[in-house]
Write an enzyme that holds these catalytic residues in place. Structure first.
Site, PDB file in Angstrom:
ATOM      1  N   GLU A 102       3.658   1.241   2.006  1.00  0.00           N
ATOM      2  CA  GLU A 102       4.765   0.212   1.771  1.00  0.00           C
ATOM      3  C   GLU A 102       4.504  -0.833   2.705  1.00  0.00           C
ATOM      4  OE1 GLU A 102       8.392   3.001   1.630  1.00  0.00           O
ATOM      5  OE2 GLU A 102       7.534   2.919  -0.483  1.00  0.00           O
ATOM      6  N   ASP A 116       0.899  -1.297  -0.105  1.00  0.00           N
ATOM      7  CA  ASP A 116      -0.042   0.116  -0.221  1.00  0.00           C
ATOM      8  C   ASP A 116       0.822   1.374  -0.074  1.00  0.00           C
ATOM      9  OD1 ASP A 116       0.923   0.254   2.793  1.00  0.00           O
ATOM     10  OD2 ASP A 116      -0.996  -0.015   3.564  1.00  0.00           O
ATOM     11  N   GLU A 169       7.577  14.088   8.874  1.00  0.00           N
ATOM     12  CA  GLU A 169       6.818  12.969   8.457  1.00  0.00           C
ATOM     13  C   GLU A 169       5.465  12.885   9.676  1.00  0.00           C
ATOM     14  OE1 GLU A 169       7.928   8.961   6.880  1.00  0.00           O
ATOM     15  OE2 GLU A 169       7.885   8.884   8.725  1.00  0.00           O
TER      16      GLU A 169
HETATM   17  C1  BGC Z   1       6.105   6.042   3.602  1.00  0.00           C
HETATM   18  C2  BGC Z   1       5.711   6.274   2.226  1.00  0.00           C
HETATM   19  C3  BGC Z   1       6.494   7.442   1.477  1.00  0.00           C
HETATM   20  C4  BGC Z   1       8.029   7.225   1.613  1.00  0.00           C
HETATM   21  C5  BGC Z   1       8.530   8.552   1.391  1.00  0.00           C
HETATM   22  C6  BGC Z   1       7.655   5.755   3.733  1.00  0.00           C
HETATM   23  O1  BGC Z   1       7.923   5.707   4.769  1.00  0.00           O
HETATM   24  O2  BGC Z   1       5.254   5.012   4.280  1.00  0.00           O
HETATM   25  O3  BGC Z   1       4.210   6.751   2.218  1.00  0.00           O
HETATM   26  O4  BGC Z   1       6.198   7.359   0.202  1.00  0.00           O
HETATM   27  O5  BGC Z   1       8.149   7.046   3.200  1.00  0.00           O
HETATM   28  O6  BGC Z   1       8.366   9.719   1.788  1.00  0.00           O
END
Ligand code: BGC
Length: 383
Positions: A184, A181, A338
């Site tokens: 990931e 998903d 994030e």
């Molecule tokens: C997230 C993804 C994202 C990636 C880069 C991962 O930890 O789960 O959604 O695309 O980081 O930002």
């Protein structure tokens, strides 16, 4: 690119968001997901799609002077779209093989699929990454359509038409295959958010290239979700067969070509459960109840995404609270991470991730993109 006093009315965080994104675009056009975390030194189609979407909107009102006739934001989005089309076209033969195998009911060969992320030069990262994710190419087309609309690109470059065509046929061939998903995770399941991203991408593709036949696949995806993708209480489910929601289900209400309108009762029920299960005290949004990545804290980008959704249903007051929460989590330089670690689902899992990958990704370009999107949405929302 130096962003200067062109927009004195913009907040410091707004200007910093523009700056962080533009500074971390690579020469080839890809965006680093996060400039400081080693595992994030790649460009993801998904992150890039939201970033380019944000820049397309931001360039409408807050042009960063760049060169005659084009804002810095649109120039950057253009380079990302060119990069994406190039990456996809370079893999056309592999993707054609996947399409053919699907038609013959043969199993998928992973090396013939599209990765979730690439180096700026187009090479792949370490092979242990969960690369098979189908939301990214769908989101790329969805984002491209916004860019084409605002920047009034006509006719479409042939390279883009070719890339759109192959993405549409690839997604039509493999949408029912389990994949990782957008977080990931859960590579053995079919995720409703992923299907929603594909659905939106196919709709956008048909707007860009009207000769493409997307409606049979869109209708099949919609029917499949309504039959297999709901929880017992009638919300969209995180994945087929799971009585859980995930904040990534906001993907179902993507503007323009989304699966559902923001005020569709099914979407409202889904968001109500996201708020019940995943909205943290003080307005951060967790990904899902089983999340243990960095302890499973609330994601700033999801708080902003929920704010975006709230503007779509006319609830600007809640949107503003969510934005204020996100703003309060910018660091001294204005970087938005994030996620944060002041409330975690499983604090015992935090340190392990720090040892493995370093501190929580900060700044995360995708979070800054969501910030720009919400600023646009708040400015243009009608109610
Ligand atoms: C997230 C993804 C994202 C990636 C880069 C991962 O930890 O789960 O959604 O695309 O980081 O930002």
């Amino acid at each position: 690119m130096e962003i200067n006093a062109q927009s004195r009315t913009l907040s410091r965080l707004h200007l910093h968001s523009q700056q962080v994104i533009l500074d971390n675009q690579q020469p080839g056009g890809g965006y680093l997901a996060c400039p400081v975390m080693p595992d994030y030194q790649f460009s993801w189609f998904r992150d890039g799609a939201f970033i380019a979407y944000a820049l397309a909107l931001d360039g409408l009102h807050n042009m960063v002077p760049h060169r005659v006739g084009m804002s810095g934001q649109w120039d950057s989005a253009l380079k990302f779209h060119q990069w994406s089309a190039r990456i996809i076209n370079e893999r056309a033969a592999a993707l054609e093989r996947t399409i053919q195998r699907a038609a013959l009911d043969q199993p998928l060969v992973l090396t013939d699929t599209l990765n979730a992320r690439y180096n700026d030069e187009g090479t792949v990262g370490p092979s242990d990454w969960p690369e098979f994710q189908l939301d990214g190419p769908g989101l790329w087309v969805w984002s491209l359509a916004k860019y084409v609309e605002v920047a009034r690109i006509h006719p479409l470059p042939v390279a883009w038409m070719n890339a759109i065509d192959i993405v549409v046929r690839y997604l039509a061939a493999v949408w029912q295959t389990p994949c990782y998903d957008c977080w990931e995770e859960r590579g053995d399941a079919i995720h409703i958010s992923t299907l929603a991203a594909i659905y939106a991408g196919l709709g956008a593709a048909a707007r860009l290239v009207p000769s493409l036949e997307v409606e049979p696949t869109r209708a099949a995806i919609r029917a499949y979700i309504l039959q297999h993708g709901l929880t017992p209480d009638g919300e969209l489910a995180k994945s087929v067969g799971l009585d859980l929601v995930d904040a990534n289900l906001l993907m179902a209400a993507l503007p323009e070509d989304g699966l559902l309108t923001a005020d569709d009762p099914l979407m409202r029920r889904t968001v109500a459960r996201i708020e019940r299960d995943l909205l943290a005290e003080g307005y951060g949004v967790h990904r899902h109840v089983e999340d243990t990545y960095y302890g499973g804290g609330p994601w700033v980008l999801l708080g902003l995404w929920l704010a975006w959704y709230k503007t779509q249903v006319g609830d600007r007051a809640t949107a503003r609270k969510l934005v204020a929460w996100a703003e309060a989590h910018a660091d001294a330089e204005g970087n938005l991470p994030e996620q944060i670690n002041d409330v975690m689902f499983d604090p015992t899992r935090y340190e392990g991730w720090v040892k493995l990958r370093g501190e929580i990704a900060n700044p995360l370009l995708w979070t800054h993109a969501e910030y720009l999107i919400v600023q646009y949405a708040l400015r243009t929302a009608t109610s």
